[in-house]
Design an enzyme around this catalytic site. Sequence first.
Site, short mmCIF file in Angstrom:
data_model
loop_
_atom_site.label_atom_id
_atom_site.label_comp_id
_atom_site.label_asym_id
_atom_site.label_seq_id
_atom_site.Cartn_x
_atom_site.Cartn_y
_atom_site.Cartn_z
N LYS A 13 0.84 -1.20 0.00
CA LYS A 13 0.00 0.00 0.00
C LYS A 13 0.88 1.26 0.00
O LYS A 13 0.52 2.27 -0.58
CB LYS A 13 -0.95 0.01 1.21
N ARG A 86 -10.29 -0.03 8.42
CA ARG A 86 -9.91 -1.42 8.68
C ARG A 86 -11.06 -2.20 9.29
O ARG A 86 -10.93 -3.41 9.52
CB ARG A 86 -8.70 -1.46 9.62
N ARG A 120 11.64 -5.68 5.37
CA ARG A 120 11.24 -4.27 5.31
C ARG A 120 11.97 -3.42 6.35
O ARG A 120 12.16 -3.83 7.49
CB ARG A 120 9.73 -4.15 5.54
N ARG A 150 10.53 -2.07 11.91
CA ARG A 150 9.35 -1.83 12.73
C ARG A 150 9.23 -2.91 13.80
O ARG A 150 9.47 -4.08 13.52
CB ARG A 150 8.09 -1.83 11.85
N ARG A 161 -1.09 -10.08 12.55
CA ARG A 161 -1.58 -8.96 11.73
C ARG A 161 -2.28 -9.48 10.48
O ARG A 161 -3.29 -8.93 10.05
CB ARG A 161 -0.41 -8.04 11.35
P1 AMP Z 1 0.14 -0.18 9.22
O1 AMP Z 1 1.30 0.76 9.27
O2 AMP Z 1 -0.97 0.32 8.35
O3 AMP Z 1 0.55 -1.59 8.92
O4 AMP Z 1 -0.49 -0.21 10.71
C1 AMP Z 1 0.29 -0.64 11.82
C2 AMP Z 1 -0.63 -0.88 13.01
O5 AMP Z 1 -1.29 0.34 13.36
C3 AMP Z 1 -1.75 -1.88 12.78
O6 AMP Z 1 -1.31 -3.22 12.99
C4 AMP Z 1 -2.76 -1.43 13.85
O7 AMP Z 1 -2.36 -1.86 15.13
C5 AMP Z 1 -2.61 0.08 13.81
N1 AMP Z 1 -3.55 0.71 12.85
C6 AMP Z 1 -3.23 1.39 11.71
N2 AMP Z 1 -4.34 1.82 11.09
C7 AMP Z 1 -5.39 1.40 11.85
C8 AMP Z 1 -6.81 1.50 11.72
N3 AMP Z 1 -7.37 2.10 10.66
N4 AMP Z 1 -7.57 0.95 12.69
C9 AMP Z 1 -7.03 0.33 13.75
N5 AMP Z 1 -5.71 0.17 13.93
C10 AMP Z 1 -4.88 0.71 12.98
#
Ligand code: AMP
Length: 206
Positions: A13, A86, A120, A150, A161
Site C-alpha cells: 500500500k 480497517r 522491510r 518496525r 496482523r
Molecule cells: P500499518 O502501518 O498500516 O501496517 O499499521 C500498523 C498498526 O497500526 C496496525 O497493525 C494497527 O495496530 C494500527 N492501525 C493502523 N491503522 C489502523 C486503523 N485504521 N484501525 C485500527 N488500527 C490501525
Amino acid sequence: MNIVLLGAPGSGKGLISDFLESNYNLKHISTGNILRENIKNGTPLGVTAKEYMDKGNLVPDELVIDMLKSEITSSDNGIIFDGFPRTLPQAKTLDQICKIDLAISVEVPKEIVLDRMLARRVCEGCGTGYNLKTYSKNTCELCGGKLIKRSDDVPEVIENRINVYNEQTASLKDFYSIQGKLKSVDNSKDAETTLANVKSHISLIK
Ligand code: AMP
C-alpha cells in the site's frame, strides 16, 4: 479524488500511496504512520496505541476515527487513505466524512507478504518503506532519516496482523464492491506492472 487502499500488511500500500501522492497531487494519510509518530512523541494516544500495535491488534475504532478526522481539512485536493478503514464502523464513518471514488485492493500471496515484511525497513523520519533486498543503505534517500525495523515486523506479530486483516478488514472488499467502487491490483510481480494497473483503474473514475 479520494482513494481507499485495502490490502494485507506488507502488500504494498505504501508503494502505491507514494505513486499516487506524487503523480496525482493527493494527500497521503497513513493511519499506521500517524500512530507511530504518536508513539515516538509519547502522546497519550501513542501510549495507548502501542499496546495494541505491539501485538498486531487493531487500535480501537473511536481512537483511530477521531485521529483521522483531525487530519482531514476542507482545503484537501484529494486523499489517499492508506490503512483506513480497517473495520466496518470505520468504513461507514468515512463514507459520512467524504465521497470515496475508488477502493483498490492490493493482492499478494501470503508467502510473499511474509518475505517482504521480514526484509522491510522504514525511515524513522518520514515513514518511507524500503526492502533490504533492493536497497542496501541505512539512511532514507528522501530525507536522510535512519532506517529502522518496525517493532511489529517480527514473525509472531506478522502472523497475527495477517489474521486480523483476514478476520476484520478483508470483508470491506464487499462493502466497496456493492457500491461499485472496488478494483483489485496484483502486486506480486514488478512495481511497474502494479502501478500501470493502478493508473488504468484511476483513468476509469467517472
Ligand atoms: P500499518 O502501518 O498500516 O501496517 O499499521 C500498523 C498498526 O497500526 C496496525 O497493525 C494497527 O495496530 C494500527 N492501525 C493502523 N491503522 C489502523 C486503523 N485504521 N484501525 C485500527 N488500527 C490501525
